[in-house]
Design an enzyme around this catalytic site. Structure first.
Site, mmCIF file in Angstrom:
data_model
loop_
_atom_site.group_PDB
_atom_site.id
_atom_site.type_symbol
_atom_site.label_atom_id
_atom_site.label_comp_id
_atom_site.label_asym_id
_atom_site.label_seq_id
_atom_site.Cartn_x
_atom_site.Cartn_y
_atom_site.Cartn_z
ATOM 1 N N THR A 231 15.852 -22.495 80.105
ATOM 2 C CA THR A 231 16.565 -23.505 79.382
ATOM 3 C C THR A 231 16.503 -24.773 80.110
ATOM 4 O OG1 THR A 231 18.456 -22.582 80.701
ATOM 5 C CG2 THR A 231 18.180 -21.714 78.490
ATOM 6 N N SER A 232 15.467 -24.824 81.313
ATOM 7 C CA SER A 232 15.546 -25.992 81.978
ATOM 8 C C SER A 232 14.732 -27.219 81.535
ATOM 9 C CB SER A 232 15.148 -25.655 83.455
ATOM 10 O OG SER A 232 16.455 -24.952 84.227
ATOM 11 N N ARG A 233 13.419 -27.000 81.765
ATOM 12 C CA ARG A 233 12.763 -28.259 81.099
ATOM 13 C C ARG A 233 11.157 -27.536 80.792
ATOM 14 N NH1 ARG A 233 16.435 -30.811 80.529
ATOM 15 N NH2 ARG A 233 16.982 -32.679 81.287
ATOM 16 N N ASP A 257 14.589 -22.645 75.308
ATOM 17 C CA ASP A 257 15.613 -23.691 74.725
ATOM 18 C C ASP A 257 14.766 -25.130 74.935
ATOM 19 O OD1 ASP A 257 17.576 -24.937 73.393
ATOM 20 O OD2 ASP A 257 18.408 -25.456 75.562
ATOM 21 N N GLU A 262 8.294 -31.214 73.631
ATOM 22 C CA GLU A 262 9.254 -31.324 72.638
ATOM 23 C C GLU A 262 9.757 -32.775 72.126
ATOM 24 O OE1 GLU A 262 12.357 -29.470 75.437
ATOM 25 O OE2 GLU A 262 13.601 -31.359 75.112
ATOM 26 N N HIS A 294 16.658 -27.152 72.347
ATOM 27 C CA HIS A 294 17.324 -27.878 73.421
ATOM 28 C C HIS A 294 18.483 -28.061 72.944
ATOM 29 C CE1 HIS A 294 16.212 -30.769 77.026
ATOM 30 N NE2 HIS A 294 17.689 -30.303 76.985
#
Ligand code: NAI
Length: 335
Positions: A231-233, A257, A262, A294
């Protein structure tokens, strides 16, 4: 202060308008900041940006040319802005270092549980009136080993939830948290964490040292049954290596995420567009990969926190003060 808010979605607008008062004049655009849209900032003092905006060197140069002196990031992460160029141009930059870490930590848990307990598959079977359970077996998180990469605000919140589940929590972070240790987290090396964890969740920033920290070598050390959550980068994971690992069946499940490429994909309505990103299409095709676009930060509490701190940053600049959230040389060195 006259501020142009780029990438403004209706939920951003609502949250900012709740706090704005009459100190600042905010203009909202749903356009992203890019070379082509930077001139829209002409006549403004500041821009407010989200992670989908491009604040690379050439774009900052354009912003500076049209008179922008301040950049308020509506995010904790700042890997989308070239801080060195900003400093050279005399543009002051501040972020929102902490806003409801629970929003992202709880989203990571939601993804873990949705993937593990096959919630989406289960819903689809119900919709098809297929009430068999044959494909829906999950595992207890209780008693499992959960490895956490980065025990800052979000990682620590995630650790505490996992401890509440009854998991054994391991972590790796160059700066160990006394609070995490007190709660029962055990710090180990990255390699030990990779080899022993049943679930791994990434909560560290993206910088030159962490880019592709999950590549073929790391995947080969992980248990083939492990679940990886990011869920970070996106850039923390080498997507091509991940796809190869998935193809060989050497990873249990993946929850994303965030995604390496992206930009231009997430936050957009592309329903009638043929996606040309072959990696994304492949990832989406694996039954053991769960993707959200995201949305980890997207809770009412987090949006409120982001809006409040963004406006506080602008207040400081308006009063010709330095904001406590100003990004300094330290962050540049870490990149
Ligand atoms: P934080 O700065 O509080 O914590 C980051 C931690 O990572 C620090 O303790 C740091 O020492 C550690 N770290 C740095 N390099 C490391 C390495 N090589 N290995 C292990 N740990 C390392 O940041 P916070 O607020 O917890 O956010 C974490 C990340 O979450 C952000 O950098 C951002 O990329 C991401 N994020 C994602 C959101 C989403 O909507 N999906 C929203 C907000 C943040």
């Amino acid at each position: 202060m006259k501020v142009l808010v780029y990438s403004a979605r209706p939920y951003d607008k609502r949250a900012l308008e709740d706090f704005i008062g009459n100190k600042h004049q905010l203009t909202f655009t749903d356009k992203k900041l890019a070379l082509q849209t930077a001139s829209m900032a002409s006549g403004y003092d500041a821009v407010a940006l989200f992670t989908s905006d491009d604040a690379s060197g050439p774009v900052l140069q354009k912003l500076s040319d049209v008179g922008i002196r301040f950049v308020a990031l509506r995010s904790a992460g700042h890997d989308h802005i070239d801080l060195k160029v900003a400093a050279q141009l005399g543009i002051q930059v501040a972020n929102v270092p902490a806003y409801s870490p629970y929003s992202v930590a709880e989203h990571a848990v939601a993804m873990l549980m949705a993937s593990n307990r096959k919630i989406i598959r289960g819903q689809k079977l119900i919709d098809a009136q297929d009430f068999r359970l044959d494909e829906l077996t999950g595992f207890d998180v209780h008693g499992k080993t959960v490895g956490v990469i980065g025990t800052g605000n979000i990682g620590l919140a995630f650790c505490k939830i996992m401890l509440g589940f009854g998991a054994k929590v391991l972590a790796t972070d160059p700066v160990e948290s006394e609070e995490a240790k007190g709660a029962g987290v055990k710090y180990v090396t990255f390699e030990q964490l990779l080899k022993t964890s049943d679930v791994i969740s990434i909560h560290c920033p993206l910088n030159n040292a962490t880019r592709y920290m999950f590549s073929a070598a790391q995947f080969s050390m992980m248990k083939p049954s492990a679940t990886l959550i990011n869920t970070s980068r996106g850039g923390l994971i080498n997507t091509k290596d991940l796809i190869e690992t998935l193809k060989r069946g050497k990873i249990g499940a993946v929850c994303l995420d965030v995604y390496e490429k992206e930009k231009g994909l997430f936050f957009n309505d592309l329903r009638n567009v043929m996606l040309t990103d072959a990696d994304f299409r492949q990832l989406r095709g694996f039954p053991n990969v769960l993707i959200t676009g995201h949305q980890g930060f997207l809770t009412r509490e987090a949006l409120t926190g982001i809006a409040r701190t963004t406006l506080q940053n602008l207040d400081h600049w308006q009063s010709q003060l330095q904001s406590p959230n100003e990004l300094t040389l330290m962050e540049m060195v870490q990149r």
